[in-house]
Scaffold this active site. Structure first.
Site, mmCIF file in Angstrom:
data_model
loop_
_atom_site.group_PDB
_atom_site.id
_atom_site.type_symbol
_atom_site.label_atom_id
_atom_site.label_comp_id
_atom_site.label_asym_id
_atom_site.label_seq_id
_atom_site.Cartn_x
_atom_site.Cartn_y
_atom_site.Cartn_z
ATOM 1 N N LYS A 77 0.864 -1.186 0.000
ATOM 2 C CA LYS A 77 0.000 0.000 0.000
ATOM 3 C C LYS A 77 0.894 1.228 0.000
ATOM 4 C CE LYS A 77 -4.484 1.013 0.180
ATOM 5 N NZ LYS A 77 -5.638 0.267 -0.338
ATOM 6 N N GLY A 103 -20.416 7.065 2.956
ATOM 7 C CA GLY A 103 -19.362 7.380 1.971
ATOM 8 C C GLY A 103 -19.965 7.340 0.589
ATOM 9 N N GLY A 126 -18.224 8.106 -2.451
ATOM 10 C CA GLY A 126 -17.138 8.295 -3.414
ATOM 11 C C GLY A 126 -17.182 7.160 -4.413
ATOM 12 N N ALA A 176 -16.402 3.904 -4.334
ATOM 13 C CA ALA A 176 -17.025 2.652 -3.898
ATOM 14 C C ALA A 176 -18.503 2.863 -3.559
ATOM 15 C CB ALA A 176 -16.267 2.091 -2.695
HETATM 16 P P1 NAD Z 1 -13.283 8.127 -2.376
HETATM 17 O O1 NAD Z 1 -12.296 9.150 -2.000
HETATM 18 O O2 NAD Z 1 -13.741 8.058 -3.800
HETATM 19 O O3 NAD Z 1 -14.609 8.264 -1.459
HETATM 20 C C1 NAD Z 1 -14.585 8.322 -0.068
HETATM 21 C C2 NAD Z 1 -15.941 8.840 0.380
HETATM 22 O O4 NAD Z 1 -16.014 8.766 1.792
HETATM 23 C C3 NAD Z 1 -16.213 10.297 0.011
HETATM 24 O O5 NAD Z 1 -17.561 10.437 -0.369
HETATM 25 C C4 NAD Z 1 -15.965 11.045 1.323
HETATM 26 O O6 NAD Z 1 -16.674 12.256 1.412
HETATM 27 C C5 NAD Z 1 -16.491 10.016 2.288
HETATM 28 N N1 NAD Z 1 -16.028 10.203 3.653
HETATM 29 C C6 NAD Z 1 -14.784 10.507 4.096
HETATM 30 N N2 NAD Z 1 -14.783 10.585 5.443
HETATM 31 C C7 NAD Z 1 -16.053 10.337 5.843
HETATM 32 C C8 NAD Z 1 -16.690 10.272 7.097
HETATM 33 N N3 NAD Z 1 -16.011 10.496 8.223
HETATM 34 N N4 NAD Z 1 -17.995 9.967 7.128
HETATM 35 C C9 NAD Z 1 -18.688 9.742 5.989
HETATM 36 N N5 NAD Z 1 -18.147 9.764 4.783
HETATM 37 C C10 NAD Z 1 -16.841 10.080 4.702
HETATM 38 O O7 NAD Z 1 -12.682 6.733 -1.915
HETATM 39 P P2 NAD Z 1 -13.079 5.262 -2.371
HETATM 40 O O8 NAD Z 1 -12.125 4.841 -3.427
HETATM 41 O O9 NAD Z 1 -14.546 5.188 -2.611
HETATM 42 O O10 NAD Z 1 -12.692 4.453 -1.052
HETATM 43 C C11 NAD Z 1 -13.586 4.358 0.055
HETATM 44 C C12 NAD Z 1 -13.176 3.171 0.890
HETATM 45 O O11 NAD Z 1 -13.208 2.003 0.063
HETATM 46 C C13 NAD Z 1 -11.761 3.234 1.466
HETATM 47 O O12 NAD Z 1 -11.733 2.567 2.708
HETATM 48 C C14 NAD Z 1 -10.952 2.464 0.456
HETATM 49 O O13 NAD Z 1 -9.755 1.961 1.001
HETATM 50 C C15 NAD Z 1 -11.943 1.372 0.116
HETATM 51 N N6 NAD Z 1 -11.661 0.687 -1.140
HETATM 52 C C16 NAD Z 1 -11.715 1.357 -2.327
HETATM 53 C C17 NAD Z 1 -11.411 0.671 -3.492
HETATM 54 C C18 NAD Z 1 -11.505 1.328 -4.835
HETATM 55 O O14 NAD Z 1 -11.307 0.629 -5.846
HETATM 56 N N7 NAD Z 1 -11.836 2.597 -4.935
HETATM 57 C C19 NAD Z 1 -11.062 -0.678 -3.440
HETATM 58 C C20 NAD Z 1 -11.040 -1.325 -2.213
HETATM 59 C C21 NAD Z 1 -11.342 -0.621 -1.068
#
Ligand code: NAD
Length: 407
Positions: free
Chosen positions: A103, A214, A216, A218
């Protein structure tokens, strides 16, 4: 509060208590193979120079090259990256792809940087680390706040420095730069396949009420997939606030509001609530899709969901796991539920190495086969061991890693 790495080691101990592993193996697994901290200078638009701290943790490569995303966040530090790298090693083993765990990260609030500054930072991360990454060594990918465009800058920089322009050094690239069909939605899609494989076994109805924390990459794609399949999203949130409407929310309309206003909060036709209240909403399925440590000892009693599916990494602490298990609330763990992202990333790496480009239908068919198979395997293991799905997933992954290490 324990650090994410302490939390990860506590999870390891929970699994070991159900299925004992050799001490020597556990001792090795408690230490990442390599941890790197770098200083990345960036010339800012106002002419000043800022130095950002960047990281790469290469945890375990017994099963293949290190693999894992790069997180840009103001609170990211080496301890968090270490935990995420550990979980990646387990996750790749859960879905049985030929990858180890790593990571990366940078301590930065990317929203405070201009596009040019962000590009310089991203290229700087690669200049600092290009000797230790590569298609057969370590293959990074996106994570929180890192986008396909950032992956394209990084892939380009690696090509300039090494002459390797296959693109296989990094995944999550835009399609035009060697990205895979389906990568953008893969995490949510994989989680959805797991949900479909386990829904009846978890005692959930054909049409579920769903709360997503969240919104974003995912969370947003998850909202769309669940709605398309006939489920109802009753609560959504982002870092600035949460909304609830028991009659159901249309994710596309909420997304348009978020794009115009910077947050889901204030969405007309829904009540705006706090993120703590969101987690406590009554629903069939709660999907944490934001950050770590969201469901903890101090708020677990408020959880009213019938089941939890973790798209975020590490959203539930071990203390909360114990409390949920005692109450019969099943948690589909991150290392299974969000493994669709790394699985399609591995497909991207494979396509780049072979000079191929697969159709989205092919990508999702391969993804579904893997997610169905491993979800069922983990459910059966948990039932056999009378334990929770996280411990069963850990045990499955640890057995695979131990075999690869010859221990
Ligand atoms: P992202 O940056 O696209 O989205 C994150 C979202 O979480 C945003 O909407 C943000 O506003 C919100 N957020 C942040 N802090 C918050 C809080 N305290 N309360 C509520 N919402 C909050 O990120 P992502 O890529 O969607 O990743 C989100 C999670 O999924 C992470 O834990 C990441 O490690 C995990 N993940 C993502 C992927 C991927 O392919 N994108 C793969 C595996 C795991």
């Amino acid at each position: 509060m324990p650090t994410p790495f302490e939390h990860a080691m506590h999870q390891l101990a929970r699994a070991h208590a159900v299925h004992a592993f050799p001490e020597a193996f556990l001792t090795v697994l408690k230490h990442p193979k390599r941890q790197i901290r770098v200083a990345i200078p960036v010339k800012m638009d106002d002419g000043t120079l800022s130095v950002f701290e960047g990281y790469r943790v290469q945890y375990n490569n017994a099963r293949g090259p290190f693999k894992g995303g790069i997180r840009y966040h103001q609170d990211t530090d080496i301890e968090e990256v270490k935990a995420l790298a550990f979980w990646m090693a387990l996750k790749c083993a859960v879905v049985n792809i030929p990858m180890g765990g790593g990571k990366g990260g940078v301590t930065v609030n990317p929203k405070e940087l201009s596009k040019r500054e962000l590009e310089e930072l991203s290229r700087g991360w690669v200049r600092s680390l290009y000797e230790v990454i590569g298609p057969q060594k370590d293959v990074p990918a996106p994570d929180v706040n890192t986008t396909p465009e950032i992956m394209a800058w990084m892939s380009d920089e690696f090509g300039k420095l090494t002459g390797d322009t296959s693109g296989a050094v990094i995944t999550g690239k835009p399609i035009a730069n060697g990205g895979s069909e389906g990568r953008g939605t893969a995490t949510a899609q994989g989680g959805f396949y797991v949900f479909e494989a386990l829904r009846e076994k978890l005692g959930l109805p054909a049409s579920c009420s769903v709360v997503i924390q969240g919104f974003g990459n995912a969370g947003e794609h998850a909202a769309e997939l669940w709605v398309k399949a006939g489920h109802k999203i009753v609560g959504l949130s982002d870092s600035k606030g949460a909304i609830v409407n028991e009659a159901g929310l249309d994710p596309q309309v909420v997304l348009a509001h978020k794009k115009a206003n910077g947050s889901v909060a204030g969405f007309p036709g829904a009540r705006t609530i706090t993120n703590d209240e969101l987690l406590a909403l009554p629903c069939d399925l709660l999907i944490p899709a934001a950050l770590e440590n969201q469901i903890r000892a101090d708020n677990v009693a408020t959880i009213q969901a019938k089941a939890i599916l973790e798209l975020a990494n590490g959203p539930t602490t071990p203390e909360a796991d114990d409390a949920l298990f005692a109450r019969g609330i099943q948690v589909v763990p991150d290392i299974l539920a969000n493994a669709g992202g790394v699985t399609v990333s591995t497909f991207e790496w494979e396509q780049n190495l072979r000079g191929e480009h697969w159709s989205e239908a092919d990508v999702f068919a391969k993804l579904k086969t893997i997610m169905d198979r491993e979800a069922n395997e983990i459910f059966t293991k948990a039932a056999g061991l009378k334990t929770d799905l996280r411990r069963a997933a850990f045990i499955l992954a640890l057995e695979r890693i131990r075999q690869a290490m010859g221990m």
